[in-house]
Design an enzyme around this catalytic site. Structure first.
Site, short mmCIF file in Angstrom:
data_model
loop_
_atom_site.label_atom_id
_atom_site.label_comp_id
_atom_site.label_asym_id
_atom_site.label_seq_id
_atom_site.Cartn_x
_atom_site.Cartn_y
_atom_site.Cartn_z
N ASN A 9 0.86 -1.19 0.00
CA ASN A 9 0.00 0.00 0.00
C ASN A 9 0.89 1.24 0.00
O ASN A 9 1.48 1.59 1.02
CB ASN A 9 -0.92 -0.02 1.24
CG ASN A 9 -1.81 1.21 1.30
OD1 ASN A 9 -1.88 1.98 0.34
ND2 ASN A 9 -2.49 1.39 2.42
N TRP A 10 0.95 1.88 -1.16
CA TRP A 10 1.82 3.06 -1.28
C TRP A 10 1.24 4.31 -0.63
O TRP A 10 1.91 5.33 -0.54
CB TRP A 10 2.09 3.36 -2.77
CG TRP A 10 3.14 2.50 -3.39
CD1 TRP A 10 3.88 1.52 -2.76
CD2 TRP A 10 3.59 2.54 -4.74
NE1 TRP A 10 4.75 0.95 -3.66
CE2 TRP A 10 4.59 1.56 -4.89
CE3 TRP A 10 3.24 3.31 -5.87
CZ2 TRP A 10 5.26 1.33 -6.10
CZ3 TRP A 10 3.88 3.08 -7.07
CH2 TRP A 10 4.89 2.10 -7.18
N LYS A 11 -0.03 4.24 -0.24
CA LYS A 11 -0.70 5.42 0.36
C LYS A 11 -0.52 6.64 -0.57
O LYS A 11 -0.50 6.47 -1.79
CB LYS A 11 -0.18 5.65 1.77
CG LYS A 11 -0.30 4.38 2.62
CD LYS A 11 -0.03 4.59 4.08
CE LYS A 11 -0.18 3.25 4.82
NZ LYS A 11 -0.07 3.37 6.27
N HIS A 89 -9.74 1.80 5.08
CA HIS A 89 -8.46 1.96 5.77
C HIS A 89 -8.64 2.95 6.93
O HIS A 89 -9.36 3.95 6.81
CB HIS A 89 -7.39 2.46 4.79
CG HIS A 89 -6.00 2.30 5.33
ND1 HIS A 89 -5.49 3.13 6.29
CD2 HIS A 89 -5.04 1.38 5.07
CE1 HIS A 89 -4.26 2.73 6.60
NE2 HIS A 89 -3.97 1.66 5.87
N GLU A 91 -6.85 5.23 7.98
CA GLU A 91 -6.48 6.60 7.64
C GLU A 91 -7.63 7.33 6.94
O GLU A 91 -7.79 8.54 7.09
CB GLU A 91 -5.21 6.59 6.77
CG GLU A 91 -3.99 6.18 7.60
CD GLU A 91 -2.83 5.62 6.81
OE1 GLU A 91 -2.86 5.66 5.56
OE2 GLU A 91 -1.88 5.13 7.46
N GLU A 138 -5.61 -4.15 10.90
CA GLU A 138 -4.47 -3.24 11.08
C GLU A 138 -4.67 -2.42 12.35
O GLU A 138 -5.38 -1.40 12.32
CB GLU A 138 -4.37 -2.28 9.89
CG GLU A 138 -4.15 -2.96 8.55
CD GLU A 138 -3.55 -1.99 7.53
OE1 GLU A 138 -2.45 -2.27 7.06
OE2 GLU A 138 -4.17 -0.95 7.25
N GLY A 144 2.79 2.41 10.83
CA GLY A 144 3.84 3.42 10.67
C GLY A 144 4.65 3.70 11.92
O GLY A 144 5.45 4.64 11.94
N SER A 175 3.50 -2.04 10.43
CA SER A 175 4.94 -2.17 10.65
C SER A 175 5.47 -3.56 10.30
O SER A 175 6.31 -4.12 11.02
CB SER A 175 5.31 -1.79 12.10
OG SER A 175 5.01 -0.42 12.32
N GLY A 196 2.82 -1.01 4.32
CA GLY A 196 2.90 0.40 3.94
C GLY A 196 4.33 0.82 3.65
O GLY A 196 4.86 0.59 2.55
N GLY A 197 5.00 1.41 4.63
CA GLY A 197 6.31 2.03 4.45
C GLY A 197 7.33 1.20 3.70
O GLY A 197 7.96 1.69 2.76
P1 13P Z 1 3.05 0.49 7.66
O1 13P Z 1 3.51 -0.81 7.04
O2 13P Z 1 3.81 1.67 7.17
O3 13P Z 1 2.96 0.39 9.15
O4 13P Z 1 1.54 0.73 7.14
C1 13P Z 1 0.61 -0.27 7.30
C2 13P Z 1 -0.62 0.09 6.56
O5 13P Z 1 -1.34 0.99 6.96
C3 13P Z 1 -0.88 -0.63 5.31
O6 13P Z 1 -2.16 -0.34 4.83
#
Ligand code: 13P
Length: 215
Positions: A9-11, A89, A91, A138, A144, A175, A196-197
């Site tokens: 997930n590149w956000k 999500h 976010e 999640e 993150g 994470s 994510g990251g």
């Molecule tokens: P991180 O891997 O950066 O913690 O993000 C997780 C996430 O929100 C994937 O959708």
């Protein structure tokens, strides 16, 4: 070894030039895992044209169909470019006020256009629309932060969640790194990870896939 879902997930990250250089470094890895890339809307057409082998996902979809909804991208438009969409999500719930009713409408729109849905929850008691294909657990504190949840605790939560909502595929996100991916993948109720990251760096994401494959 069971085939797993490894979802990037590149956000809200990457320009077209940056996506291009990521693709240059991301040589399709061997193995049976299903790898899905969830990219921003602005990159989907480019990625679709550039590499037809990539399984692509959007990160959101309009709760409405076609019509006078300025700024929205609807499910039919997405279906030309992607097979999957992330809905719910944390976010989006936190920053854009998405409620259970809105999320249900999004799932209905996505499914009626033939998209498959990865539905995110941050708590096992959250409502999950019955048409979702995959549920991704999640915990907000793990996203993150570098502080992933204990894999056994996540496994128990995902097992109960899958049982309650009758959706057979459950992912963990928060994470996940090349170093800890195996500890999640090994859990019996965890069918994959949402990353994510680490997914922003092609070499690190490839390493994560490799470590998931030898676990
Ligand atoms: P991180 O891997 O950066 O913690 O993000 C997780 C996430 O929100 C994937 O959708």
């Amino acid at each position: 070894m069971k085939s797993r879902f490894l979802v990037a997930n590149w956000k809200s990250n990457k320009t077209i030039a940056e996506a291009d250089s990521w693709l240059e470094s991301f040589k399709s890895p061997a193995g049976d895992h299903t790898i899905i890339l969830c990219a921003p809307f602005t990159l989907l057409h480019f990625l679709h044209e550039r590499n037809r082998a990539l399984v692509l996902s959007a990160q959101d979809v309009s709760p409405f169909g076609q019509g006078s909804y300025t700024g929205e991208i609807n499910a039919q438009q997405l279906k030309e470019l992607v097979d999957w969409v992330i809905i719910g999500h944390s976010e989006r719930r936190a920053n854009f006020g998405e409620t259970d009713d809105i999320l249900k409408q999004k799932v209905l729109q996505a499914k009626s256009a033939g998209l498959r849905v990865i539905f995110c929850v941050s708590d096992e008691r959250e409502t999950v629309p019955e048409d979702a294909d995959i549920v991704a657990y999640e915990p907000v504190s793990a996203i993150g932060s570098g502080q992933s949840e204990d894999p056994r605790a996540s496994n128990e939560i995902i097992a109960r969640l899958k049982e309650r909502i009758k959706i057979p595929i459950g992912l963990y996100g928060g994470s996940v790194t090349p170093d800890n991916v195996a500890s999640f993948i090994r859990q019996p109720a965890i069918d994959g990870v949402l990353v994510g990251g680490v997914s922003l760096d092609a070499a690190k994401f490839l390493q994560l896939i490799e470590n998931a494959s030898i676990s």
